[in-house]
Motif scaffolding. Structure first.
Motif, PDB file in Angstrom:
ATOM      1  N   THR A 149       0.811  -1.209   0.000  1.00 45.04           N
ATOM      2  CA  THR A 149       0.000   0.000   0.000  1.00 45.04           C
ATOM      3  C   THR A 149       0.849   1.266   0.000  1.00 45.04           C
ATOM      4  OG1 THR A 149      -1.630  -1.244   1.232  1.00 45.04           O
ATOM      5  CG2 THR A 149      -1.959   1.111   1.110  1.00 45.04           C
ATOM      6  N   ARG A 150       1.816   1.342   0.856  1.00 46.43           N
ATOM      7  CA  ARG A 150       2.639   2.565   0.917  1.00 46.43           C
ATOM      8  C   ARG A 150       3.406   2.819  -0.371  1.00 46.43           C
ATOM      9  NH1 ARG A 150       3.887   0.952   6.782  1.00 46.43           N
ATOM     10  NH2 ARG A 150       2.106   1.859   7.841  1.00 46.43           N
ATOM     11  N   PRO A 151       4.050   1.810  -0.958  1.00 49.85           N
ATOM     12  CA  PRO A 151       4.693   2.056  -2.257  1.00 49.85           C
ATOM     13  C   PRO A 151       3.696   2.485  -3.337  1.00 49.85           C
ATOM     14  CG  PRO A 151       5.557   0.059  -1.281  1.00 49.85           C
ATOM     15  CD  PRO A 151       4.391   0.487  -0.433  1.00 49.85           C
ATOM     16  N   TYR A 152       2.501   1.916  -3.315  1.00 50.63           N
ATOM     17  CA  TYR A 152       1.493   2.298  -4.309  1.00 50.63           C
ATOM     18  C   TYR A 152       1.051   3.746  -4.102  1.00 50.63           C
ATOM     19  CZ  TYR A 152      -2.679   2.302  -7.151  1.00 50.63           C
ATOM     20  OH  TYR A 152      -3.623   2.625  -8.082  1.00 50.63           O
ATOM     21  N   GLN A 153       0.882   4.172  -2.860  1.00 51.95           N
ATOM     22  CA  GLN A 153       0.525   5.565  -2.585  1.00 51.95           C
ATOM     23  C   GLN A 153       1.611   6.505  -3.091  1.00 51.95           C
ATOM     24  OE1 GLN A 153      -0.057   5.567   1.637  1.00 51.95           O
ATOM     25  NE2 GLN A 153      -2.224   5.073   1.480  1.00 51.95           N
ATOM     26  N   ALA A 154       2.868   6.147  -2.874  1.00 55.50           N
ATOM     27  CA  ALA A 154       3.977   6.977  -3.355  1.00 55.50           C
ATOM     28  C   ALA A 154       3.964   7.044  -4.880  1.00 55.50           C
ATOM     29  CB  ALA A 154       5.308   6.430  -2.843  1.00 55.50           C
ATOM     30  N   PHE A 155       3.711   5.930  -5.538  1.00 59.86           N
ATOM     31  CA  PHE A 155       3.622   5.897  -6.993  1.00 59.86           C
ATOM     32  C   PHE A 155       2.508   6.811  -7.496  1.00 59.86           C
ATOM     33  CE2 PHE A 155       1.358   4.061 -10.634  1.00 59.86           C
ATOM     34  CZ  PHE A 155       2.336   4.171 -11.605  1.00 59.86           C
ATOM     35  N   CYS A 156       1.326   6.722  -6.884  1.00 59.35           N
ATOM     36  CA  CYS A 156       0.197   7.552  -7.301  1.00 59.35           C
ATOM     37  C   CYS A 156       0.499   9.034  -7.134  1.00 59.35           C
ATOM     38  CB  CYS A 156      -1.065   7.172  -6.525  1.00 59.35           C
ATOM     39  SG  CYS A 156      -1.722   5.557  -6.990  1.00 59.35           S
ATOM     40  N   THR A 157       1.146   9.401  -6.043  1.00 57.81           N
ATOM     41  CA  THR A 157       1.504  10.805  -5.820  1.00 57.81           C
ATOM     42  C   THR A 157       2.493  11.276  -6.873  1.00 57.81           C
ATOM     43  OG1 THR A 157       1.094  10.593  -3.454  1.00 57.81           O
ATOM     44  CG2 THR A 157       2.474  12.430  -4.156  1.00 57.81           C
ATOM     45  N   ARG A 158       3.504  10.469  -7.183  1.00 53.13           N
ATOM     46  CA  ARG A 158       4.473  10.847  -8.222  1.00 53.13           C
ATOM     47  C   ARG A 158       3.791  11.015  -9.576  1.00 53.13           C
ATOM     48  NH1 ARG A 158       7.490   6.926  -5.619  1.00 53.13           N
ATOM     49  NH2 ARG A 158       7.102   5.428  -7.305  1.00 53.13           N
ATOM     50  N   GLN A 159       2.857  10.126  -9.898  1.00 53.03           N
ATOM     51  CA  GLN A 159       2.142  10.219 -11.170  1.00 53.03           C
ATOM     52  C   GLN A 159       1.287  11.482 -11.238  1.00 53.03           C
ATOM     53  OE1 GLN A 159       4.175   7.919 -12.758  1.00 53.03           O
ATOM     54  NE2 GLN A 159       2.377   7.821 -14.039  1.00 53.03           N
ATOM     55  N   ALA A 160       0.630  11.821 -10.130  1.00 50.38           N
ATOM     56  CA  ALA A 160      -0.192  13.039 -10.097  1.00 50.38           C
ATOM     57  C   ALA A 160       0.682  14.270 -10.298  1.00 50.38           C
ATOM     58  CB  ALA A 160      -0.959  13.132  -8.781  1.00 50.38           C
ATOM     59  N   LEU A 161       1.811  14.328  -9.632  1.00 52.81           N
ATOM     60  CA  LEU A 161       2.714  15.472  -9.782  1.00 52.81           C
ATOM     61  C   LEU A 161       3.270  15.550 -11.202  1.00 52.81           C
ATOM     62  CD1 LEU A 161       4.622  15.316  -6.398  1.00 52.81           C
ATOM     63  CD2 LEU A 161       3.027  17.084  -7.152  1.00 52.81           C
ATOM     64  N   LYS A 162       3.609  14.412 -11.772  1.00 52.11           N
ATOM     65  CA  LYS A 162       4.111  14.379 -13.154  1.00 52.11           C
ATOM     66  C   LYS A 162       3.063  14.913 -14.120  1.00 52.11           C
ATOM     67  CE  LYS A 162       5.680  11.062 -16.608  1.00 52.11           C
ATOM     68  NZ  LYS A 162       5.911   9.630 -16.867  1.00 52.11           N
ATOM     69  N   ARG A 163       1.825  14.488 -13.946  1.00 48.92           N
ATOM     70  CA  ARG A 163       0.743  14.926 -14.837  1.00 48.92           C
ATOM     71  C   ARG A 163       0.496  16.429 -14.718  1.00 48.92           C
ATOM     72  NH1 ARG A 163      -3.883  12.910 -17.519  1.00 48.92           N
ATOM     73  NH2 ARG A 163      -4.599  14.741 -18.638  1.00 48.92           N
ATOM     74  N   VAL A 164       0.479  16.952 -13.504  1.00 49.90           N
ATOM     75  CA  VAL A 164       0.272  18.388 -13.307  1.00 49.90           C
ATOM     76  C   VAL A 164       1.422  19.172 -13.935  1.00 49.90           C
ATOM     77  CG1 VAL A 164       0.182  20.210 -11.575  1.00 49.90           C
ATOM     78  CG2 VAL A 164      -1.199  18.156 -11.287  1.00 49.90           C
ATOM     79  N   LYS A 165       2.646  18.703 -13.735  1.00 57.97           N
ATOM     80  CA  LYS A 165       3.806  19.381 -14.329  1.00 57.97           C
ATOM     81  C   LYS A 165       3.681  19.417 -15.856  1.00 57.97           C
ATOM     82  CE  LYS A 165       8.760  19.323 -14.672  1.00 57.97           C
ATOM     83  NZ  LYS A 165       9.922  18.508 -14.827  1.00 57.97           N
ATOM     84  N   GLU A 166       3.325  18.270 -16.460  1.00 61.78           N
ATOM     85  CA  GLU A 166       3.167  18.222 -17.916  1.00 61.78           C
ATOM     86  C   GLU A 166       2.072  19.178 -18.385  1.00 61.78           C
ATOM     87  OE1 GLU A 166       2.369  14.107 -18.647  1.00 61.78           O
ATOM     88  OE2 GLU A 166       4.480  13.515 -18.427  1.00 61.78           O
ATOM     89  N   ASP A 167       0.959  19.210 -17.684  1.00 57.22           N
ATOM     90  CA  ASP A 167      -0.128  20.091 -18.069  1.00 57.22           C
ATOM     91  C   ASP A 167       0.260  21.565 -17.952  1.00 57.22           C
ATOM     92  OD1 ASP A 167      -1.729  17.945 -18.642  1.00 57.22           O
ATOM     93  OD2 ASP A 167      -2.931  18.079 -16.815  1.00 57.22           O
ATOM     94  N   LEU A 168       1.014  21.910 -16.923  1.00 56.41           N
ATOM     95  CA  LEU A 168       1.438  23.300 -16.732  1.00 56.41           C
ATOM     96  C   LEU A 168       2.476  23.706 -17.773  1.00 56.41           C
ATOM     97  CD1 LEU A 168       1.664  23.505 -12.862  1.00 56.41           C
ATOM     98  CD2 LEU A 168      -0.048  24.574 -14.331  1.00 56.41           C
ATOM     99  N   GLU A 169       3.310  22.777 -18.190  1.00 57.21           N
ATOM    100  CA  GLU A 169       4.338  23.093 -19.189  1.00 57.21           C
ATOM    101  C   GLU A 169       3.746  23.247 -20.595  1.00 57.21           C
ATOM    102  OE1 GLU A 169       7.149  19.929 -18.555  1.00 57.21           O
ATOM    103  OE2 GLU A 169       8.259  21.115 -17.081  1.00 57.21           O
ATOM    104  N   ASN A 170       2.593  22.667 -20.831  1.00 55.97           N
ATOM    105  CA  ASN A 170       1.959  22.750 -22.159  1.00 55.97           C
ATOM    106  C   ASN A 170       1.010  23.858 -22.178  1.00 55.97           C
ATOM    107  OD1 ASN A 170       3.343  20.554 -23.177  1.00 55.97           O
ATOM    108  ND2 ASN A 170       1.819  19.111 -22.390  1.00 55.97           N
TER     109      ASN A 170
END
Length: 85
Positions: A64-85
């Motif tokens: 569970t904890r590794p999966y939560q960390a993965f989900c948070t990293r993915q959310a941050l990556k997506r927001v960064k990509e959206d802001l850069e475009n």
């Protein structure tokens, strides 16, 4: 999961979702954007969760904890990509 809060104001944009009954995790995640200065803003993720059932209580440290960390990293990556475009 279901959306449990949406706030759109001049000084804050926020939405939150929570897990449904029976989910492996019981918790709430909130995503916020708010101004820090005149020229910058802050994007913030807050997550509160715990085991939703007996199995997730046993397997939490391994899965569970590794999966939560993965989900948070993915959310941050997506927001960064959206802001850069």
């Amino acid at each position: 999961m279901r959306i449990c809060e949406v706030i759109v104001r001049q000084d804050l944009v926020r939405f939150s979702y929570e897990t449904l009954q029976g989910h492996a995790e019981k918790g709430i995640s909130s995503f916020m954007i708010y101004p820090e200065t005149y020229e910058t803003c802050v994007f913030r993720i807050e997550t509160y969760s715990g085991p939703g059932n007996f199995l997730s209580r046993l397997g939490g440290p391994l899965f569970t904890r590794p999966y939560q960390a993965f989900c948070t990293r993915q959310a941050l990556k997506r927001v960064k990509e959206d802001l850069e475009n």
